[in-house]
Design a protein around this motif. Structure first.
Motif, PDB file in Angstrom:
ATOM      1  N   ALA A 185      27.672  19.853  54.891  1.00  0.00           N
ATOM      2  CA  ALA A 185      28.644  18.419  53.938  1.00  0.00           C
ATOM      3  C   ALA A 185      28.375  19.094  52.540  1.00  0.00           C
ATOM      4  O   ALA A 185      29.685  19.257  51.792  1.00  0.00           O
ATOM      5  CB  ALA A 185      27.992  17.249  54.318  1.00  0.00           C
ATOM      6  N   ARG A 186      26.997  18.845  51.817  1.00  0.00           N
ATOM      7  CA  ARG A 186      27.289  19.096  50.650  1.00  0.00           C
ATOM      8  C   ARG A 186      27.990  21.282  50.071  1.00  0.00           C
ATOM      9  O   ARG A 186      28.680  21.010  49.497  1.00  0.00           O
ATOM     10  CB  ARG A 186      25.636  19.344  50.109  1.00  0.00           C
ATOM     11  CG  ARG A 186      25.227  18.402  48.972  1.00  0.00           C
ATOM     12  CD  ARG A 186      24.145  18.704  48.369  1.00  0.00           C
ATOM     13  NE  ARG A 186      22.758  18.942  49.355  1.00  0.00           N
ATOM     14  CZ  ARG A 186      22.615  18.940  49.492  1.00  0.00           C
ATOM     15  NH1 ARG A 186      22.074  17.518  49.825  1.00  0.00           N
ATOM     16  NH2 ARG A 186      21.195  18.895  51.024  1.00  0.00           N
ATOM     17  N   VAL A 187      27.542  21.738  50.680  1.00  0.00           N
ATOM     18  CA  VAL A 187      28.200  23.327  51.041  1.00  0.00           C
ATOM     19  C   VAL A 187      30.193  23.316  50.910  1.00  0.00           C
ATOM     20  O   VAL A 187      31.040  23.387  49.423  1.00  0.00           O
ATOM     21  CB  VAL A 187      27.486  24.469  51.838  1.00  0.00           C
ATOM     22  CG1 VAL A 187      28.275  25.353  51.692  1.00  0.00           C
ATOM     23  CG2 VAL A 187      26.587  24.712  51.424  1.00  0.00           C
ATOM     24  N   ALA A 188      30.212  21.824  51.926  1.00  0.00           N
ATOM     25  CA  ALA A 188      31.572  21.761  52.126  1.00  0.00           C
ATOM     26  C   ALA A 188      32.077  21.284  51.094  1.00  0.00           C
ATOM     27  O   ALA A 188      33.739  21.616  50.521  1.00  0.00           O
ATOM     28  CB  ALA A 188      31.565  21.007  52.934  1.00  0.00           C
ATOM     29  N   ALA A 189      31.619  20.184  50.605  1.00  0.00           N
ATOM     30  CA  ALA A 189      32.263  19.618  49.399  1.00  0.00           C
ATOM     31  C   ALA A 189      32.082  20.429  47.940  1.00  0.00           C
ATOM     32  O   ALA A 189      33.465  19.913  47.254  1.00  0.00           O
ATOM     33  CB  ALA A 189      31.575  18.116  49.562  1.00  0.00           C
ATOM     34  N   GLY A 190      31.676  20.913  47.852  1.00  0.00           N
ATOM     35  CA  GLY A 190      31.627  22.363  46.763  1.00  0.00           C
ATOM     36  C   GLY A 190      31.819  23.226  46.652  1.00  0.00           C
ATOM     37  O   GLY A 190      31.899  23.763  45.832  1.00  0.00           O
ATOM     38  N   LEU A 191      33.001  23.790  47.290  1.00  0.00           N
ATOM     39  CA  LEU A 191      33.554  24.727  47.572  1.00  0.00           C
ATOM     40  C   LEU A 191      34.613  25.315  46.877  1.00  0.00           C
ATOM     41  O   LEU A 191      35.009  24.552  46.429  1.00  0.00           O
ATOM     42  CB  LEU A 191      34.173  25.095  49.184  1.00  0.00           C
ATOM     43  CG  LEU A 191      33.383  24.965  50.732  1.00  0.00           C
ATOM     44  CD1 LEU A 191      34.786  25.209  51.518  1.00  0.00           C
ATOM     45  CD2 LEU A 191      32.923  26.858  51.440  1.00  0.00           C
TER      46      LEU A 191
END
Ligand code: C5P
Length: 218
Positions: free
Chosen positions: A59-65
């Motif tokens: 979720a962190r990766v997706a939010a910081g794309l």
């Protein structure tokens, strides 16, 4: 002003992207290939060493794309990843990580932001059920597993990638099973979706049919 959306959901390699692009071109609308957002999340996670079962990390990766879209090309951190995203390994990892509610939630706003004037054709698994539930026209697109495996096989060969038809079919059936049976946003037709089996149809025929449906709905 109201911004219309046509949603196209269906299993892997049913021709959603091709149909969505054809319909959008005729209407002069935008497109959202939502699968590419799950794929790019998978790629970014793999690069960051985040495991497919690490829900919070994903979720962190997706939010910081750090994404940029140019026509049908996708740029991640400034580099064109369009071709990498089409790899079967990336698709399989996308399907594995897409079971996580926190990841799906992290991609929600981004998907909504594609809805711009004069209209949007959105394709994926939950466009009509979760992301755009008020869309005036929802299509559930299907095709036989044999037809889908053959199309995927042909697409890969055209790009010079050799593949085994039987293993492609097994892989897409496994992916569909996972997409249909997950708890969050499973692949299924919306209550008010029109079902379209395009196994024996050309792209032009399916595009015309959807445009007819749109004219009737409007
Ligand atoms: O459509 P595509 O094959 O690019 O999608 C890759 C994977 O992403 C799918 O197998 C599915 O698990 C996931 N996906 C999803 N919801 C969407 C679009 C794609 O869960 N709206």
């Amino acid at each position: 002003r109201h911004i219309p959306v046509i949603t196209i959901d269906g299993p892997t390699a049913s021709g959603k992207g091709t149909l969505a692009a054809g319909v959008a071109a005729r209407l002069g609308w935008h497109t959202l290939d939502s699968g590419s957002l799950y794929r790019v999340s998978a790629l970014a996670a793999r690069r960051a060493g985040v495991a497919p079962d690490d829900e919070a990390g994903l979720a962190r990766v997706a939010a910081g794309l750090n994404l940029r879209f140019e026509g049908t090309s996708v740029f991640l951190d400034g580099a064109d990843v369009t071709d990498v995203l089409r790899e079967e390994a990336v698709g399989t990892m996308a399907s594995q990580i897409s079971v996580w509610p926190a990841l799906r939630a992290a991609l929600y706003e981004l998907q909504c932001s594609f809805r711009r004037l004069p209209g949007l054709v959105a394709d994926g698994r939950d466009m009509g059920t979760v992301i755009f539930p008020a869309a005036p026209l929802k299509i559930f697109l299907t095709a036989s597993a044999a037809a889908r495996a053959e199309r995927r096989h042909r697409q890969l060969l055209e790009r010079g990638i050799s593949a085994n038809l039987d293993s492609l079919r097994a892989d897409l059936e496994a992916r569909d099973e996972r997409d249909r049976h997950r708890a969050t946003a499973p692949l299924k037709p919306a209550e008010d979706a029109l079902e379209l089996d395009n196994s024996g149809m050309t792209v032009v025929e399916s595009v015309e049919l959807v445009l007819d449906w749109w004219l009737q709905r409007r």
